[in-house]
Design a protein around this motif. Structure first.
Motif, PDB file in Angstrom:
ATOM      1  N   SER A   4      -6.122   8.396   2.927  1.00 15.77           N
ATOM      2  CA  SER A   4      -6.099   6.963   3.222  1.00 15.77           C
ATOM      3  C   SER A   4      -5.588   6.717   4.637  1.00 15.77           C
ATOM      4  O   SER A   4      -6.137   5.884   5.377  1.00 15.77           O
ATOM      5  CB  SER A   4      -5.223   6.236   2.202  1.00 15.77           C
ATOM      6  OG  SER A   4      -5.163   4.852   2.478  1.00 15.77           O
ATOM      7  N   ALA A  40      -7.975   3.865  -2.532  1.00 15.96           N
ATOM      8  CA  ALA A  40      -7.019   4.219  -1.478  1.00 15.96           C
ATOM      9  C   ALA A  40      -7.726   4.267  -0.130  1.00 15.96           C
ATOM     10  O   ALA A  40      -7.167   3.849   0.896  1.00 15.96           O
ATOM     11  CB  ALA A  40      -6.365   5.564  -1.792  1.00 15.96           C
ATOM     12  N   LEU A  58       0.435   3.063  -3.920  1.00 15.24           N
ATOM     13  CA  LEU A  58      -0.345   4.296  -4.036  1.00 15.24           C
ATOM     14  C   LEU A  58       0.467   5.451  -4.624  1.00 15.24           C
ATOM     15  O   LEU A  58      -0.001   6.111  -5.571  1.00 15.24           O
ATOM     16  CB  LEU A  58      -0.953   4.668  -2.683  1.00 15.24           C
ATOM     17  CG  LEU A  58      -2.046   3.728  -2.148  1.00 15.24           C
ATOM     18  CD1 LEU A  58      -2.606   4.240  -0.831  1.00 15.24           C
ATOM     19  CD2 LEU A  58      -3.169   3.569  -3.173  1.00 15.24           C
ATOM     20  N   ARG A  85       0.831  -1.210   0.000  1.00 10.78           N
ATOM     21  CA  ARG A  85       0.000   0.000   0.000  1.00 10.78           C
ATOM     22  C   ARG A  85       0.860   1.253   0.000  1.00 10.78           C
ATOM     23  O   ARG A  85       0.565   2.228  -0.710  1.00 10.78           O
ATOM     24  CB  ARG A  85      -0.920  -0.034   1.231  1.00 10.78           C
ATOM     25  CG  ARG A  85      -1.691   1.240   1.513  1.00 10.78           C
ATOM     26  CD  ARG A  85      -2.652   1.027   2.668  1.00 10.78           C
ATOM     27  NE  ARG A  85      -3.177   2.282   3.185  1.00 10.78           N
ATOM     28  CZ  ARG A  85      -2.668   2.925   4.223  1.00 10.78           C
ATOM     29  NH1 ARG A  85      -1.618   2.420   4.859  1.00 10.78           N
ATOM     30  NH2 ARG A  85      -3.185   4.058   4.643  1.00 10.78           N
TER      31      ARG A  85
END
Length: 409
Positions: free
Chosen positions: A261, A316, A240, A236
């Motif tokens: 997020s 996200a 992103l 992640r």
């Protein structure tokens, strides 16, 4: 004194992490190479856990944090002054090494001093401290970029956070002594039923490699499932920013998306601890893995669509929800499995395994992106998430954790 140094370290780190791929790309790296440099952070964490376990067992949590903070300052200065991309990657690696030592020191402290009925909530609060930092940090980055237009300002902010953290740890009240003064002894019921009173030992009894072999059963089963969760968290942080770069977004917009997020992630951290303490560890781990696994799979299908930027922001947020629901789960499962007599060495082994999952994810993303595409890499992480969800379902113990886990084959 338990949580504030963690917040300061995480806030500075959270300000810098979204910019690592951006800075690497500005220095001439392509998408795959930027992912590889992002992997240097988690590879550093992986390499730092075993030395950190040795340091915590011998010099204590407080001095380990101070040494880690001082060394992290060197790494941050190296990131600012890096003349070439190789030096920048080395500085990122050293920062990850220091983050491992800092995190293990806090983890060991909480494992040995928090009563079992409140363990998950206390460790979720510790995880929430990290999340608060990673939530605030990207917004600080966005603000600094708006004011100064220079990515190095976020790195200077991290340097200031580290300096304040070191001063606080050195000259503030020592939580090790404070907690020991309040609860100098703990009643422990042995198998015979006899109640004995004594302090919780934190001194390492055997080496970390012996510990890894002695507890290879739990590390090889539950530890691998935990490593898959760590890989999704690491993915992640890398996917992103890279996804934003591939969509043509600027650094400020990417920092804002990552920050939103992180805000969702932070909002759910205490709920995770409540769920784990009241209903069991599985009820926090499974929803988190399913959400993040499905989130990555969905993200992999949106890159070339008409609303790619909108899907980027929405998914996200989904990944933030999944990560927030898992707050503290890796630390809690490690604390549950750790032997009372030897927590530092076991936790060093546990964190080495889980960080191996975190280190592998960016390397996989870089390799798959170079061979195929970033979308295929995101789909691969989604598949790993679903496999990890099955692992947690299969191997998380049901019922109350044992106070003194036995050795496993």
């Amino acid at each position: 004194m338990v949580y504030l140094p963690t917040i300061l370290f995480a806030m500075g780190e959270g300000a810098v992490i979204p910019l690592i791929p951006v800075i690497a790309a500005a220095m001439g790296a392509d998408i795959a190479a930027a992912a590889l440099i992002g992997a240097a952070l988690v590879v550093g964490q992986l390499c730092g856990n075993l030395p950190a376990g040795w340091a915590v067992a011998r010099i204590g949590e407080r001095f380990t944090m101070v040494i880690a903070g001082a060394t992290a300052m060197v790494a941050v200065i190296g990131m600012i002054l890096a003349p070439v991309i190789g030096v920048f990657a080395s500085a990122v690696f050293l920062l990850g090494f220091c983050a491992a030592a800092f995190g293990l020191a806090r983890h060991t402290f909480m494992t040995t001093r928090v009563p079992l009925p409140y363990r998950a909530r206390a460790l979720a609060l510790l995880g929430g401290s990290f999340r608060f930092g990673t939530f605030v940090g990207p917004f600080v980055t966005a603000g600094l970029l708006q004011l100064f237009g220079d990515t190095s300002t976020a790195i200077w902010f991290f340097l200031i956070c580290l300096l304040v953290m070191i001063v606080l740890v050195l000259f503030g009240p020592d939580p090790e002594k404070t907690v020991s003064a309040v609860a100098v002894s703990v009643s422990l019921t042995e198998d015979s039923g006899e109640v004995v009173t004594g302090s919780i030992p934190t001194l390492e009894r055997i080496g970390v490699f012996q510990t890894m072999w002695r507890y290879r059963g739990v590390l090889g089963r539950l530890g691998l499932a935990a490593a898959s969760l760590s890989s999704l968290r690491s993915a992640r942080q890398v996917v992103l920013p890279l996804w934003g770069i591939s969509l043509g977004l600027d650094a400020q917009t990417i920092a804002l998306v990552v920050g939103v997020s992180g805000a969702i992630d932070f909002a759910l951290f205490y709920a995770s601890g409540q769920v784990m303490d009241r209903f069991g560890r599985l009820w926090a781990a499974m929803p988190a893995m399913l959400l993040m696994g499905c989130g990555f799979l969905a993200l992999s299908l949106t890159h070339d669509g008409d609303a790619a930027i909108l899907w980027f922001g929405m998914l996200a947020g989904v990944l933030g929800v999944g990560n927030g629901l898992s707050s503290g789960i890796l630390m809690t499962l490690g604390a549950d499995a750790a032997p009372r007599q030897n927590p530092a060495a076991f936790l060093g082994s546990w964190r080495t395994l889980t960080d191996a999952g975190g280190a592998l994810a960016p390397l996989l993303i870089a390799g798959v992106t170079a061979i195929a595409s970033l979308s295929v890499a995101a789909a691969l992480m989604g598949a790993i998430g679903l496999i990890g969800a099955y692992g947690f379902f299969r191997w998380i113990p049901r019922g109350e954790p044992e106070r003194d886990p036995g050795e496993t084959d």
